[in-house]
Write a protein that holds these residues in place. Structure first.
Motif: not given
Length: 282
Positions: A62-81
């Motif tokens: 419905n074009n509504k923003p997701l809850d930020p709590d559902l989203i995580e970010v990973y940095l600094g690795s070429e391995i998934a997750m």
């Protein structure tokens, strides 16, 4: 495009097909954007707290923003997750983006504010957006790096892969994007590329950065699969979000987002954790 409910995200986002394995130090600004523990989208570090990605990764049907709590970010690795984990405090999509129109690939850009400052290193760096559009030239090739499917299956890659794409003139791309009743003009804030020797983005790479020389110039947005529905077409270009076009908008929005302090984000997250705990005990 197809429905973007969470359960169907891996079916509608784009990833690298027929690419080569690369180390994160080659593209240290690359982010993994994870929704509900499923590898979904890519992104790029553009400040010490903000990730730029595709807007369609950040909204529901419905074009509504997701809850930020559902989203995580990973940095600094070429391995998934894997890599340094960051919680998301806020998200923001371009106000003109609509995912329920015939032109739902327009204005496909959004931002994630992380709850804490990014720890920079040779494996985690802030990207530089190209200051001019001189990269928009048919003689140029760009690189896409991401964590999506590597062939026409639903299985996601376990390591980051990259592939080269060739810039396509907008006039030619306009002709290729029009067929039958489907009209897909290329707006000024997007550009086109086509894979070299059957390489391309595919399911899962939306929001992944596109690199030219030492700059990032775009994000994966609307992939155009080949006519049999598979990825890696040499004949049909894909459209991508032009980050140079959005440079001033990004500068303003990053400043706005970063006005929320890390302390505010920490309090917000702690409050939500306590609320969930109290609800689970009811």
């Amino acid at each position: 495009m197809e429905s973007r409910s969470l359960k169907n995200y891996t079916e509608v986002t784009k990833l690298v097909v027929h690419g080569v394995h690369v180390d994160i130090e080659q593209y240290p600004y690359t982010a993994q954007v994870i929704i509900e523990e499923s590898s979904v989208c890519g992104g790029a570090i553009i400040s010490n707290r903000v990730i730029v990605t595709a807007a369609h990764c950040l909204v529901d049907d419905n074009n509504k923003p997701l809850d930020p709590d559902l989203i995580e970010v990973y940095l600094g690795s070429e391995i998934a997750m894997q890599g340094a984990h960051y919680d998301v405090c806020k998200l923001f999509k371009h106000p003109k983006y609509e995912n329920n129109t015939e032109q739902d690939y327009f204005w496909d850009i959004g931002l994630l504010l992380l709850s804490r400052h990014i720890k920079l290193s040779r494996r985690v760096e802030i990207a530089t957006i190209a200051p001019t559009s001189k990269w928009r030239n048919v003689r140029n090739t760009m690189t896409i790096a991401g964590f999506g499917t590597t062939d026409n299956t639903e299985e996601l890659t376990k390591t980051m892969k990259a592939t080269r794409m060739k810039y396509v003139d907008s006039r030619i791309c306009n002709l290729s994007q029009t067929g039958g009743k489907e009209m897909m003009p290329v707006p000024s804030h997007m550009f086109c590329m086509v894979g070299l020797t059957w390489t391309s983005d595919c399911r899962g790479d939306s929001g992944s950065p596109i690199t030219w020389r030492s700059y990032i110039v775009g994000l994966v947005s609307l992939g155009r699969d080949s006519r049999d529905g598979s990825c890696g077409s040499e004949g049909i270009p894909s459209m991508y979000t032009d980050l140079t076009y959005f440079r001033l908008w990004l500068k303003h929005q990053v400043k706005e987002l970063e006005s929320t302090s890390t302390k505010e984000c920490e309090i917000k997250i702690r409050t939500k954790i306590r609320l969930r705990a109290s609800l689970s005990n009811c």
